[in-house]
Write an enzyme that holds these catalytic residues in place. Structure first.
Site, PDB file in Angstrom:
ATOM      1  N   GLN A 223      67.765  19.314 -10.758  1.00  0.00           N
ATOM      2  CA  GLN A 223      69.043  19.323 -11.498  1.00  0.00           C
ATOM      3  C   GLN A 223      70.274  19.928 -11.043  1.00  0.00           C
ATOM      4  OE1 GLN A 223      65.709  20.863 -15.099  1.00  0.00           O
ATOM      5  NE2 GLN A 223      67.974  21.241 -15.259  1.00  0.00           N
ATOM      6  N   ARG A 370      65.299  24.676 -21.935  1.00  0.00           N
ATOM      7  CA  ARG A 370      66.272  24.209 -22.912  1.00  0.00           C
ATOM      8  C   ARG A 370      66.755  25.433 -23.256  1.00  0.00           C
ATOM      9  NH1 ARG A 370      65.851  18.654 -26.288  1.00  0.00           N
ATOM     10  NH2 ARG A 370      68.014  18.268 -26.159  1.00  0.00           N
ATOM     11  N   CYS A 371      67.251  26.389 -22.742  1.00  0.00           N
ATOM     12  CA  CYS A 371      67.489  27.758 -23.344  1.00  0.00           C
ATOM     13  C   CYS A 371      68.629  28.606 -22.815  1.00  0.00           C
ATOM     14  CB  CYS A 371      66.345  28.567 -22.448  1.00  0.00           C
ATOM     15  SG  CYS A 371      66.422  28.492 -20.930  1.00  0.00           S
ATOM     16  N   GLU A 741      71.342  22.523 -25.694  1.00  0.00           N
ATOM     17  CA  GLU A 741      70.289  23.217 -26.106  1.00  0.00           C
ATOM     18  C   GLU A 741      70.330  23.900 -27.353  1.00  0.00           C
ATOM     19  OE1 GLU A 741      71.501  25.221 -22.460  1.00  0.00           O
ATOM     20  OE2 GLU A 741      69.654  25.142 -21.554  1.00  0.00           O
TER      21      GLU A 741
HETATM   22  N1  MCN Z   1      78.120  15.991 -25.461  1.00  0.00           N
HETATM   23  C1  MCN Z   1      79.264  15.437 -26.479  1.00  0.00           C
HETATM   24  N2  MCN Z   1      80.121  16.072 -26.914  1.00  0.00           N
HETATM   25  C2  MCN Z   1      79.891  17.571 -26.936  1.00  0.00           C
HETATM   26  C3  MCN Z   1      79.217  17.982 -26.105  1.00  0.00           C
HETATM   27  C4  MCN Z   1      78.221  17.315 -25.263  1.00  0.00           C
HETATM   28  O1  MCN Z   1      79.359  13.934 -26.202  1.00  0.00           O
HETATM   29  N3  MCN Z   1      80.881  18.483 -27.673  1.00  0.00           N
HETATM   30  C5  MCN Z   1      77.315  15.087 -24.718  1.00  0.00           C
HETATM   31  C6  MCN Z   1      77.699  15.453 -23.161  1.00  0.00           C
HETATM   32  O2  MCN Z   1      78.740  14.470 -22.735  1.00  0.00           O
HETATM   33  C7  MCN Z   1      76.324  14.934 -22.753  1.00  0.00           C
HETATM   34  C8  MCN Z   1      75.210  15.539 -23.733  1.00  0.00           C
HETATM   35  O3  MCN Z   1      76.035  15.418 -25.033  1.00  0.00           O
HETATM   36  O4  MCN Z   1      76.292  13.771 -22.541  1.00  0.00           O
HETATM   37  C9  MCN Z   1      74.828  16.811 -23.390  1.00  0.00           C
HETATM   38  O5  MCN Z   1      75.941  17.635 -23.173  1.00  0.00           O
HETATM   39  P1  MCN Z   1      75.859  19.158 -22.561  1.00  0.00           P
HETATM   40  O6  MCN Z   1      75.848  19.945 -23.906  1.00  0.00           O
HETATM   41  O7  MCN Z   1      77.037  19.484 -21.777  1.00  0.00           O
HETATM   42  O8  MCN Z   1      74.544  19.474 -21.921  1.00  0.00           O
HETATM   43  P2  MCN Z   1      74.246  19.098 -20.198  1.00  0.00           P
HETATM   44  O9  MCN Z   1      74.820  17.695 -20.117  1.00  0.00           O
HETATM   45  O10 MCN Z   1      74.601  20.211 -19.457  1.00  0.00           O
HETATM   46  O11 MCN Z   1      72.644  18.777 -20.267  1.00  0.00           O
HETATM   47  C10 MCN Z   1      71.925  20.076 -20.274  1.00  0.00           C
HETATM   48  C11 MCN Z   1      71.003  20.369 -21.277  1.00  0.00           C
HETATM   49  C12 MCN Z   1      69.912  21.164 -20.784  1.00  0.00           C
HETATM   50  S1  MCN Z   1      70.203  22.818 -20.169  1.00  0.00           S
HETATM   51  C13 MCN Z   1      68.724  20.825 -21.166  1.00  0.00           C
HETATM   52  S2  MCN Z   1      67.495  22.198 -20.687  1.00  0.00           S
HETATM   53  C14 MCN Z   1      68.290  19.749 -21.623  1.00  0.00           C
HETATM   54  C15 MCN Z   1      69.375  19.043 -22.537  1.00  0.00           C
HETATM   55  O12 MCN Z   1      70.598  19.500 -21.950  1.00  0.00           O
HETATM   56  N4  MCN Z   1      67.674  18.753 -20.824  1.00  0.00           N
HETATM   57  C16 MCN Z   1      67.485  17.453 -21.237  1.00  0.00           C
HETATM   58  N5  MCN Z   1      69.162  17.895 -23.131  1.00  0.00           N
HETATM   59  C17 MCN Z   1      68.244  16.884 -22.489  1.00  0.00           C
HETATM   60  N6  MCN Z   1      68.075  15.668 -22.809  1.00  0.00           N
HETATM   61  C18 MCN Z   1      67.367  14.822 -22.186  1.00  0.00           C
HETATM   62  N7  MCN Z   1      67.410  13.726 -22.688  1.00  0.00           N
HETATM   63  N8  MCN Z   1      66.787  15.207 -21.156  1.00  0.00           N
HETATM   64  C19 MCN Z   1      66.924  16.469 -20.900  1.00  0.00           C
HETATM   65  O13 MCN Z   1      66.115  16.950 -19.560  1.00  0.00           O
HETATM   66 CU1  CUM Z   2      67.265  26.775 -19.764  1.00  0.00          CU
HETATM   67  S1  CUM Z   2      66.753  24.755 -19.296  1.00  0.00           S
HETATM   68 MO1  CUM Z   2      68.496  23.627 -19.127  1.00  0.00          MO
HETATM   69  O1  CUM Z   2      69.337  25.344 -18.898  1.00  0.00           O
HETATM   70  O2  CUM Z   2      68.192  23.086 -17.861  1.00  0.00           O
END
Ligand code: MCN
Ligand code: CUM
Length: 796
Positions: A223, A370-371, A741
């Protein structure tokens, strides 16, 4: 007349664009690590320890070497000659790559075989003879600190016991004084069990060292590719520019693919020694037994309350079981992640938290699932405590929360543990949730059902959570500051490529980053390709976890697009033969302020950047932005579940689940809903069915899908999602907050609170997760709490 483009039509902000990556995923055309085959590639398998704690008296590999097709057998002793028997962890500890002195958990890596194919390698692993002298085993914090407990980490000179850290935050004396003023003190103790992210794709790597070019290329399930590059450079002492980490499609990460695992390191060393590509693909049991465990924490707390319901103070103590190596990925300032984000949604004057971490003979735990660094445990404890306190006061659950919420005009708000929350409309979200669940009606129905012997319950979970590490002042991992980046190249025909330092694992970045570019520049999203995960091409970034991609990398996307727009404006002025000050922007187009019909499109500007730029202007239309956020983002959520519990079997069914998520501006509403549904499903699994536990000998119970259950569509309840509350993030360039998360963090308490609510009046105060039918039945039948991690139970 405005000639601005219709933002939704071009796939900009707010468009529920279908995920572009799904074009290849649903056709089976994804390109995962295991899909990659390199010429001359060999295969690696790992021999794992059958015992949880034992001294290694000998390892005899001669029979394995004799098997035709075996190229290399690696042991800890051989790793040690390269100084690679141990590696540093992301929390300033060390972790054995291959065991030398002792094995410290069941499933620990003891040796590796590299052979022509994985079957030969597996057979050869079985031919390795290891002699073990068993040692006493520790499987929980209580045993870890008991008199005479064996010291698990006797490899460390300074380690005299099994304690990793004693850490505290908050105001102990002030909290003490507040408790002295309390009318009521409410108490709760619970265990958040070990759980596992269990992505469909296990971990794996293909290391390819080329002696001729001195270049090491590693395809791997990570990641955070840039962090891995830095780690390889520093640990293996290879020059950083000669290391290329490629993270191809990832079949789910959920935190499992943040840490560095021994398999990665062994495949790299094997490739260097053999000068051939070496592939390692972990099997499911290997994944479930040795990587990425989360939680495993005992939480103890007290809340000081005024009779009218005002919370005066909170005290928390926790014991975290980290397993044999402290390998959490977390900001280096904090020993127990962001556990102290607990109670951030409530206006609480003072609080104190003390945390102790201990080693045990279990695989490294507490890692991440996911935390956002233990926020899951924080919010679970918070919401279970809120329910217990309201019950102790005899107050309505919703009213108690509403009265203690941070109010809309009290932002920015400093939490008692020092976080700064900056926005939210908590009461409004709660109102939407209560209305959707039919709160008053349900309470009536519940009372009537009670009279007929039916147990109905309603559980509320409300929380704000810190997503999106940095800022870089406070957040770093191993000293590397937490910011992120984006690089945008607009080609001459107006098509573009955007690259970031994040790495999608299923979240949909290939879709959503294009939408941000579209919003800023008016280039249709389908004209923008997104690329992540290759350290030779992507700008430096800290990767995807802690839902930091949108808050940090997504912000960088907006900022780099704005840089491009600034240059395009100069090109437009040149094309329109006016001064820059006379040029106005509307989506997709610059025009002359005094003559709005005279304009040029962004695509015309792009062409001019390569064919007709003004004298003295640097050609091209590309740029990079690094973004260091001023603060974390603080989305808010309300999850409300209603359940019916069958008192004769302990089985409980979800009647309805309502989710109200305020994650600020939604880039892609459909993707956001997908994230919420996924999180609610994982939350349901943790609350209802999943556990990985250990017997007294340290045998892992839950290392396969017969014991560790993944919910399918069949048992997963339906969810009702609400999106009407939007509080833009005040410091994010497009007002977005993280969402990835939230539902996994806030969801578990909604289900558990609902079951506990159904049992109200029976004297049962707590059942620890998972709420398996036999545990619920036991609680109802014997009217007692059921706690601990089965089958090693505290009351046995
Ligand atoms: N998004 C959006 N509008 C927002 C916030 C987010 O459209 N206001 C969209 C983003 O553009 C992105 C998605 O939602 O496409 C998730 O965005 P974000 O909250 O920024 O999270 P990350 O992309 O950093 O993803 C990490 C987060 C984590 S830490 C874990 S753990 C997890 C999760 O995402 N693992 C996943 N969701 C998952 N979903 C899938 N399918 N697979 C994983 O491994
Ligand atoms: Cu705490 S699991 Mo995600 O942050 O990759």
């Amino acid at each position: 007349m405005s000639q601005a483009l219709d933002e939704i039509k071009i796939g900009g902000l707010g468009a529920s664009r279908k995920r572009v990556e799904d074009n290849r995923f649903i056709r089976g055309k994804g390109n995962y690590t295991d899909d990659i085959t390199l010429p001359g590639m060999l295969h690696m398998e790992i021999l794992r320890s059958p015992l949880a704690h034992a001294r290694i008296s000998s390892i005899d590999t001669s029979k394995a070497w004799d098997i035709p097709g075996v190229h290399l057998v690696l042991t800890g002793e051989m790793m040690a000659t390269r100084n690679l028997a141990w590696m540093p962890t992301l929390s300033y500890d060390t972790q054995a790559v291959l065991a030398t002195d002792k094995v410290r958990f069941q499933g620990q890596e003891v040796a590796c075989v590299i052979a022509d194919d994985p079957y030969i390698a597996k057979d050869a692993c079985e031919a390795i003879e290891v002699e073990y002298e068993p040692l006493p085993v520790i499987v929980n914090p209580e045993q870890a600190v008991a008199e005479g407990a064996p010291v698990i980490r006797d490899d460390k000179d300074s380690q005299r016991d099994n304690v990793i850290y004693d850490w505290e935050v908050g105001d102990a004396a002030g909290t003490e004084r507040a408790f002295a003023q309390a009318d009521v003190v409410s108490k709760l103790r619970l265990h958040y069990p070990r759980s596992h992210p269990s992505p469909i794709e296990c971990c794996g790597s293909i290391a390819d060292f080329n002696r001729a070019t001195s270049k090491l290329t590693v395809y791997m399930t990570t990641q955070a590719p840039h962090i891995i590059r830095a780690a390889v450079a520093l640990v293996a002492e290879l020059p950083e520019h000669m290391i290329r980490i490629i993270s191809p499609d990832i079949g789910g990460g959920f935190g499992n693919k943040v840490p560095v695992y021994p398999g990665y390191v062994c495949s790299i060393l094997a490739s260097i020694l053999l000068e051939r590509p070496v592939k390692w693909i972990e099997d499911k049991t290997g994944n479930l037994i040795s990587t990425g465990f989360a939680r495993d924490i005992y939480l103890d707390g007290e809340m000081a309350l005024r009779r009218d319901g005002k919370i005066l103070a909170v005290r928390m103590r926790c014991d975290a079981d980290h397993g044999a190596f402290f390998s959490d990925a977390q900001p280096s300032k904090f020993k127990i992640g962001l556990l102290h984000s607990a109670f951030a949604a409530y206006d609480i004057p003072v609080a104190h938290l003390a945390a102790r971490g201990t080693y045990s003979n279990k695989a490294p735990g507490g890692v991440a699932y996911r935390c956002s660094f233990r926020v899951t445990e924080a919010m679970f404890f918070q919401e279970r405590m809120m329910q217990a306190a309201a019950d102790d006061l005899g107050m309505d659950q919703a009213e108690f929360r509403r009265m203690n919420f941070v109010k809309d005009d009290d932002f920015p708000h400093r939490t008692p543990f020092g976080f700064l929350t900056d926005s939210g409309q908590y009461a409004k979200c709660l109102d939407v949730g209560l209305k959707a669940i039919g709160y008053e009606d349900f309470r009536r129905e519940q009372a009537e059902a009670r009279n007929r012997g039916r147990l109905l319950g309603l559980g509320i979970s409300t929380m704000t959570e810190p997503l999106g590490a940095g800022n870089s002042r406070e957040y770093d991992i191993l000293g590397i500051k937490m910011f992120d980046s984006a690089e945008l190249k607009v080609h001459m025909t107006g098509k573009a490529i955007i690259r970031t330092g994040a790495r999608t694992q299923g979240q949909g970045h290939e879709t959503t980053w294009a939408q941000i570019v579209s919003h800023e520049l008016g280039i249709p999203a389908e004209d923008v390709v997104v690329e992540e995960g290759d350290t030779d091409t992507a700008p430096f970034g800290m990767g995807t976890y802690a839902s930091r991609s949108t808050p940090v990398a997504g912000a960088a996307v907006a900022m780099v697009a704005r840089k491009i727009r600034a240059k395009a404006r100069r090109l437009a002025a040149h094309l329109l033969e006016v001064s820059e000050e006379d040029v106005e922007w509307e989506l997709g187009r610059f025009y002359v302020r005094s003559a709005p019909d005279r304009g040029v499109t962004i695509q015309e500007c792009a062409m001019a950047a390569y064919s007709n730029m003004p004298d003295g202007m640097e050609p091209g239309l590309e740029n990079t932005a690094y973004y260091d956020p001023p603060n974390l983002t603080w989305p808010f959520a309300v999850y409300i579940a209603t359940v019916e519990v069958d008192p004769s079997t302990g089985v409980w069914d979800v009647l309805k689940l309502v989710a109200v998520d305020d994650c600020g501006v939604r880039i892609n509403p459909m993707i956001v809903e997908g994230q919420i549904m996924g999180g609610l499903t994982e939350a349901y699994a943790m609350a209802n069915m999943q556990f990985i536990t250990f017997d007294a000998e340290g045998n892992c119970v839950g290392s396969n899908y017969m014991d560790y259950l993944l919910p399918t569509a069949w048992e997963t309840p339906g969810f009702e999602l609400h999106s009407e509350v939007v509080t833009p993030c005040p410091h994010h360039p497009i007002g977005a907050k993280g969402i990835g998360e939230c539902a996994a963090v806030g969801g578990p308490a909604a289900y558990v609170n609902a079951v506990m609510d159904a049992l109200s009046g029976t004297g049962v105060r707590n059942i620890d997760m998972p709420l398996l039918p036999d545990r619920v039945w036991e609680a109802i039948t014997y009217r007692r709490d059921v706690s601990g991690a089965p089958p090693v139970r505290s009351d046995d």
